[in-house]
Enzyme design. Structure first.
Site, mmCIF file in Angstrom:
data_model
loop_
_atom_site.group_PDB
_atom_site.id
_atom_site.type_symbol
_atom_site.label_atom_id
_atom_site.label_comp_id
_atom_site.label_asym_id
_atom_site.label_seq_id
_atom_site.Cartn_x
_atom_site.Cartn_y
_atom_site.Cartn_z
ATOM 1 N N ARG A 98 0.833 -1.199 0.000
ATOM 2 C CA ARG A 98 0.000 0.000 0.000
ATOM 3 C C ARG A 98 0.869 1.251 0.000
ATOM 4 O O ARG A 98 1.923 1.280 0.627
ATOM 5 C CB ARG A 98 -0.907 0.019 1.238
ATOM 6 C CG ARG A 98 -2.166 -0.811 1.068
ATOM 7 C CD ARG A 98 -3.082 -0.693 2.263
ATOM 8 N NE ARG A 98 -2.491 -1.236 3.455
ATOM 9 C CZ ARG A 98 -1.926 -0.548 4.417
ATOM 10 N NH1 ARG A 98 -1.908 0.773 4.360
ATOM 11 N NH2 ARG A 98 -1.396 -1.132 5.451
ATOM 12 N N TYR A 238 -1.595 -3.397 -6.808
ATOM 13 C CA TYR A 238 -1.346 -4.274 -5.659
ATOM 14 C C TYR A 238 -2.316 -4.105 -4.500
ATOM 15 O O TYR A 238 -2.575 -2.984 -4.059
ATOM 16 C CB TYR A 238 0.084 -4.051 -5.132
ATOM 17 C CG TYR A 238 0.583 -5.245 -4.338
ATOM 18 C CD1 TYR A 238 1.225 -6.303 -4.971
ATOM 19 C CD2 TYR A 238 0.372 -5.339 -2.966
ATOM 20 C CE1 TYR A 238 1.654 -7.413 -4.255
ATOM 21 C CE2 TYR A 238 0.798 -6.451 -2.248
ATOM 22 C CZ TYR A 238 1.448 -7.485 -2.906
ATOM 23 O OH TYR A 238 1.869 -8.581 -2.198
ATOM 24 N N GLY A 239 -2.810 -5.218 -3.990
ATOM 25 C CA GLY A 239 -3.522 -5.281 -2.699
ATOM 26 C C GLY A 239 -4.525 -4.165 -2.493
ATOM 27 O O GLY A 239 -5.324 -3.835 -3.377
ATOM 28 N N GLY A 240 -4.455 -3.580 -1.320
ATOM 29 C CA GLY A 240 -5.401 -2.539 -0.919
ATOM 30 C C GLY A 240 -5.413 -1.323 -1.843
ATOM 31 O O GLY A 240 -6.376 -0.561 -1.850
ATOM 32 N N LYS A 247 -9.911 -2.154 1.707
ATOM 33 C CA LYS A 247 -9.596 -1.014 2.571
ATOM 34 C C LYS A 247 -10.377 0.235 2.147
ATOM 35 O O LYS A 247 -10.776 1.035 2.984
ATOM 36 C CB LYS A 247 -8.097 -0.719 2.534
ATOM 37 C CG LYS A 247 -7.209 -1.913 2.785
ATOM 38 C CD LYS A 247 -7.401 -2.515 4.149
ATOM 39 C CE LYS A 247 -6.339 -3.574 4.405
ATOM 40 N NZ LYS A 247 -6.526 -4.261 5.683
ATOM 41 N N HIS A 267 -10.799 -2.348 11.488
ATOM 42 C CA HIS A 267 -9.725 -3.186 10.956
ATOM 43 C C HIS A 267 -9.497 -4.335 11.940
ATOM 44 O O HIS A 267 -8.508 -4.350 12.671
ATOM 45 C CB HIS A 267 -8.469 -2.315 10.809
ATOM 46 C CG HIS A 267 -7.365 -2.958 10.035
ATOM 47 N ND1 HIS A 267 -6.038 -2.649 10.238
ATOM 48 C CD2 HIS A 267 -7.383 -3.871 9.045
ATOM 49 C CE1 HIS A 267 -5.298 -3.349 9.409
ATOM 50 N NE2 HIS A 267 -6.075 -4.096 8.681
ATOM 51 N N SER A 289 -1.669 -3.869 10.014
ATOM 52 C CA SER A 289 -1.349 -4.820 8.948
ATOM 53 C C SER A 289 -0.052 -5.560 9.285
ATOM 54 O O SER A 289 0.902 -4.951 9.781
ATOM 55 C CB SER A 289 -1.154 -4.084 7.631
ATOM 56 O OG SER A 289 -2.309 -3.349 7.319
ATOM 57 N N CYS A 291 0.539 -7.813 11.559
ATOM 58 C CA CYS A 291 0.827 -8.068 12.972
ATOM 59 C C CYS A 291 0.112 -9.323 13.448
ATOM 60 O O CYS A 291 -0.136 -9.496 14.642
ATOM 61 C CB CYS A 291 0.449 -6.867 13.835
ATOM 62 S SG CYS A 291 1.538 -5.460 13.579
ATOM 63 N N ASP A 314 -9.823 -9.737 8.769
ATOM 64 C CA ASP A 314 -9.257 -8.395 8.525
ATOM 65 C C ASP A 314 -10.210 -7.238 8.826
ATOM 66 O O ASP A 314 -9.767 -6.181 9.237
ATOM 67 C CB ASP A 314 -8.788 -8.297 7.068
ATOM 68 C CG ASP A 314 -7.868 -7.108 6.813
ATOM 69 O OD1 ASP A 314 -6.961 -6.879 7.643
ATOM 70 O OD2 ASP A 314 -8.059 -6.404 5.804
ATOM 71 N N ARG A 406 1.687 -12.308 -0.602
ATOM 72 C CA ARG A 406 0.338 -12.597 -0.104
ATOM 73 C C ARG A 406 -0.282 -13.818 -0.762
ATOM 74 O O ARG A 406 0.089 -14.190 -1.882
ATOM 75 C CB ARG A 406 -0.580 -11.391 -0.400
ATOM 76 C CG ARG A 406 -0.145 -10.090 0.269
ATOM 77 C CD ARG A 406 -0.756 -9.970 1.620
ATOM 78 N NE ARG A 406 -0.240 -8.818 2.359
ATOM 79 C CZ ARG A 406 -0.849 -8.309 3.427
ATOM 80 N NH1 ARG A 406 -1.976 -8.815 3.872
ATOM 81 N NH2 ARG A 406 -0.309 -7.304 4.083
HETATM 82 O O1 SAT Z 1 -4.099 -3.191 2.358
HETATM 83 S S1 SAT Z 1 -3.742 -4.535 1.933
HETATM 84 O O2 SAT Z 1 -4.973 -5.188 1.501
HETATM 85 O O3 SAT Z 1 -2.769 -4.463 0.844
HETATM 86 C C1 SAT Z 1 -3.082 -5.410 3.209
HETATM 87 C C2 SAT Z 1 -3.000 -4.724 4.495
HETATM 88 O O4 SAT Z 1 -2.325 -3.703 4.611
HETATM 89 O O5 SAT Z 1 -3.625 -5.193 5.475
HETATM 90 MN MN MN Z 2 -5.479 -5.416 6.984
#
Ligand code: SAT
Ligand code: MN
Length: 622
Positions: A98, A238-240, A247, A267, A289, A291, A314, A406
Site C-alpha cells: 500500500r 497491488y492489494g489494498g 480497505k 480493521h 497490517s 501483525c 481483517d 500474499r
Molecule cells: O491493504 S492490503 O490489503 O494491501 C493489506 C493490508 O495492509 O492489510
Molecule cells: Mn489489513
C-alpha cells in the site's frame, strides 16, 4: 465510442448500439440502473479502453481469465498435483505494498479528513485525476465488476462497482467479494452503489508489448471522496491499492457511513472461541497490517478442549443490537493474507486453507512448481526461483519471497470457518482486543476497567511499522485502533464516535490490549505466539465471565501469578519479563501518547484527555 466492443459472457455487442436502446435481453440486468450505465459510459469515454467487459462473477469467467493470464505469462500455473487450481503472480518490484503517502481523503473541508489523513480539495483532485485517467486504458480492456461487501442476504451489506483495467484485480475480487450478477440483482434499478474507478495507469501504444505487471512508476493516487461516496485509484495494481472493496470501501468509505448511521467499520478479525464445556464467545481484535490478524483468526489451539473458529481475518462491521450488545459482521468473502512466516508448524489451518484454488503474489517458486517463502520450512528448497523470477541464491542474504507476499483465497476453504461467518446479522461480541507489534514496554495482555478506558487503549495503539506499506520497517508509530491508514474521517471524531457507541449499549464488551511481540535482552521473542495465544484468549474468556484472577497495576489488570494457563507449553517462558511494567518505559510511553493526542487539538474528546491524566497519576504513584 464508435464501434466499442462490449462483451458479456461469450456474447459480443456494440456498446454504442446498446446505449442507444437496443439492449439485448440477456443484458437487461446491466442496463437497468441508470447511474451504473452513466458511470460505465463516462469512464469508457475518459479512459478510452479498446473493449468493455461486464463481469458476471461466474466460475467459467474466472477460469477463462486465469487461462488468459497464463497465456500472457502473468500467471504461472502451479503443480496441479501439489497445489491444484492455483497460480503464482509476480508484481513489478516497485509495486508491492500500500502507498500511504499517495492515499487521500478528499472531503470538502480539510478538517473532516483530520490530521492523520492526506487531504486535497476534491475539485482540484478530480482535475488532477481526470488528467491522469484520460486515455489511461488505451489498448486495454475495461472490466466492470459489481460486488457486494457483506453477505448478499444482509441488510447491512454495501454494494460497489469497480471499473478496472486489471484482469488480476478481477480474479482477486472474485475471491475476496460476492461479485457479479448476484450483486447486480441486489442493486436493482434504483439501488445506490459506491463507484470505484481503478486503472494501473499504463496505456498501451499501438503495437506496444505489454509487461506482466503493468503499473505507473511515477504517479500513484488512491483517492476517497467521502461525501460523494466514490473512490478513484490510479497507478498501482497491488492489494489494498487496487482491490477497492477492501480497505477503500469496507474501511475508509464504510467508516464514514458508520459514523453517520451509528455503527463502526473496523480493521479487526473476528473469532469464535469455545471452551471445554462447549460455551462459545466471539472476540474481535484490531492489530495493524502484518501483525498476525490472519494467524490469530486461524489459530490452532495448543490447549486441549479449547477451540477457535474464524468469522473473518481483517475487517469487522460492528453495530449495536437490540439485545444491548455489539454485533460484528465480516464483509469479506476471502483472505488476502501474509505468506512469509506461515507454516504447518505455526499455522496448519492457514496452510490447509491455501492448499488449492489460491492466487499467490510475490512468493518463491520451487523446482516442482510449488510455492515457498521464508518460514514455511527450515530447509530452503533447491532449486528455487525468487519472487523476481531469478534463480535464488541463499548467500545473497535477500529473502526469496517478498516480505509483503500474499495469498488470495476464498474463506469457504477455511477448515475452521465459523458456521456464523456469513450470518447476515453478524455475531455478538464478548470482548474486544487491541494490539500492536512492540518489542518492549507493553505486557503480553492487560485489561481496561471501563469502556472509556478501552477506547483510550484503542486510541493509544502504537506498533512497529511493517512491509504492508511502503517506507521504513520497524519504526514505532502511533496507529490508533489499527485504523491510521484506514479511517475515512477526522480521527478525533472517530474517537468520539467510539465513546458514543459505548453509551448506546447496555452491555459493552470488556476491552483488552495484547502484545505477542515483546523481546528479551538478547532480542528474541519472549512469547511463542501462534497456537499458544489460546492461553491468552482463555484468560480473556474467563475474565469476561469474571472467574480468572487478575492483579491491578498502574496500566490495567494483568493475569495474577499462575492465572495464565501455561500447562504443557513447549517452550520455557520468562513470565516476569513478559509482564514487567517498567515505570521508566511507561513514563516515556505516557509522554508519547500525550504528544500524539495533542495532534487532535480540540477534537480530542475530554474523556480521553481525562483517562490520560489518570494514567499519569497512577504512574506517578508507582
Ligand atoms: O491493504 S492490503 O490489503 O494491501 C493489506 C493490508 O495492509 O492489510
Ligand atoms: Mn489489513
Amino acid at each position: 465510442m464508435k464501434g466499442l466492443l462490449l462483451k458479456s459472457g461469450l456474447k459480443s455487442f456494440d456498446f454504442r448500439e446498446v446505449l442507444s436502446g437496443k439492449v439485448p435481453n440477456e443484458m437487461r440486468i446491466w442496463f437497468q440502473n441508470k447511474e451504473l450505465v452513466r458511470r460505465i459510459s463516462e469512464t469508457a469515454a475518459l479512459c478510452t479502453p479498446s473493449e468493455i467487459r461486464l463481469c458476471d462473477g461466474s466460475i467459467e469467467e474466472y477460469e477463462s481469465l486465469c487461462r488468459d493470464l497464463v497465456s500472457k505469462g502473468v500467471f504461472i500455473p502451479l503443480n496441479p498435483e501439489r497445489r491444484p487450481g492455483s497460480y503464482l503472480c509476480r508484481s513489478d518490484p516497485a509495486d508491492v505494498a500500500r502507498v500511504e503517502e499517495a492515499t487521500f481523503i478528499c472531503s470538502k473541508n480539510k478538517e473532516d479528513a483530520g490530521p492523520t489523513n492526506n487531504w486535497q480539495d476534491p475539485a482540484e483532485m478530480n482535475k488532477t485525476l481526470d488528467r491522469l485517467f484520460a486515455g489511461c486504458m488505451k489498448g486495454r480492456i475495461l472490466y466492470v465488476i459489481p460486488f457486494c461487501m457483506g453477505p448478499l442476504a444482509s441488510p447491512f451489506s454495501i454494494i460497489g462497482v469497480q471499473i478496472t483495467d486489471s484482469p488480476y484485480v478481477v480474479c482477486s475480487m472474485k475471491i475476496m467479494t460476492n461479485m457479479g450478477t448476484a450483486a447486480l440483482e441486489k442493486l436493482g434499478p434504483e439501488g445506490r452503489f459506491i463507484p470505484c474507478i481503478h486503472s494501473v495507469g499504463k496505456p498501451l501504444q499501438e503495437g506496444e508489448k505489454d509487461v506482466p505487471w503493468p503499473s505507473n512508476a511515477i504517479q500513484k493516487y488512491i483517492v476517497h471522496f467521502p461525501e460523494e461516496r466514490k473512490v478513484r485509484s490510479f497507478g498501482s495494481g497491488y492489494g489494498g491499492n487496487a482491490l477497492l472493496g477492501k480497505k477503500s470501501v469496507a474501511l475508509r468509505i464504510a467508516s464514514v457511513i458508520g459514523k453517520e448511521e451509528g455503527w463502526l467499520a473496523e480493521h479487526m478479525l473476528i473469532i469464535g472461541v469455545t471452551n471445554p464445556e462447549g460455551r462459545k464467545k466471539y472476540i474481535a481484535a484490531a492489530f495493524p497490517s502484518q501483525c498476525g490478524k490472519t494467524n490469530l483468526a486461524l489459530l490452532s489451539s495448543k490447549l486441549p478442549g479449547w477451540k477457535v473458529e474464524c468469522v473473518g481475518d481483517d475487517i469487522a462491521w460492528i453495530r449495536p443490537g437490540k439485545d444491548g450488545r455489539l454485533h460484528a459482521l465480516n464483509p469479506e468473502a476471502g483472505f488476502f493474507g501474509v505468506a512469509p512466516g506461515t507454516s504447518y508448524a505455526s499455522n496448519p489451518y492457514a496452510m490447509e486453507t491455501i492448499a488449492k484454488n489460491t492466487i499467490f503474489t510475490n512468493v518463491a517458486l520451487t523446482g516442482d512448481k510449488d510455492v515457498w517463502w521464508e518460514g514455511m520450512t527450515k530447509e530452503i528448497p533447491s532449486p528455487l526461483i525468487d519472487w523476481t523470477g531469478d534463480l535464488y541464491n541463499p548467500a545473497s542474504g535477500k529473502p526469496a519471497a517478498q516480505s509483503n507476499a500474499r495469498f488470495t483465497v476464498s474463506k469457504m476453504q477455511c477448515p475452521i470457518l465459523d458456521p456464523a461467518s456469513n450470518d447476515p446479522r453478524g455475531v455478538p461480541l464478548s470482548a474486544i482486543l487491541f494490539g500492536g507489534r512492540r518489542s518492549s514496554t507493553i505486557p503480553l495482555v492487560y485489561q481496561s476497567c471501563s469502556w472509556e478506558e478501552g477506547v483510550f487503549l484503542g486510541a493509544s495503539v502504537s506498533s512497529e511499522t511493517t512491509a504492508a506499506a511502503t517506507g521504513v520497517v520497524g519504526k514505532v508509530r502511533h496507529d490508533p485502533f489499527a485504523m491510521l491508514p484506514f479511517c475515512g474521517y477526522n480521527m478525533g471524531d472517530y474517537f468520539a464516535h467510539w465513546l458514543e457507541i459505548g453509551k448506546r449499549i447496555k452491555n459493552p464488551p470488556p476491552v483488552f490490549y495484547v502484545n505477542w511481540f515483546r523481546k528479551n535482552a538478547e532480542g528474541r521473542f519472549i512469547w511463542p505466539g501462534f497456537g499458544d495465544n489460546i492461553r491468552v484468549l482463555k484468560w480473556i474468556f474467563e475474565r469476561e465471565e469474571g472467574v480468572s484472577n487478575y492483579t491491578e497495576t498502574s496500566i490495567g489488570l494483568v493475569p495474577s501469578k499462575d492465572a495464565l494457563d501455561l500447562s504443557g507449553i513447549a517452550t520455557e517462558v520468562d513470565v516476569n519479563a513478559l509482564f514487567s511494567i517498567s515505570s521508566e518505559d511507561w513514563k516515556k510511553e505516557e509522554k508519547e501518547i500525550e504528544s500524539y493526542f495533542a495532534l487532535f487539538g480540540k477534537k480530542l474528546p475530554e474523556a480521553l484527555a481525562n483517562r490520560l491524566e489518570e494514567l499519569k497519576l497512577r504512574l506517578a504513584k508507582s
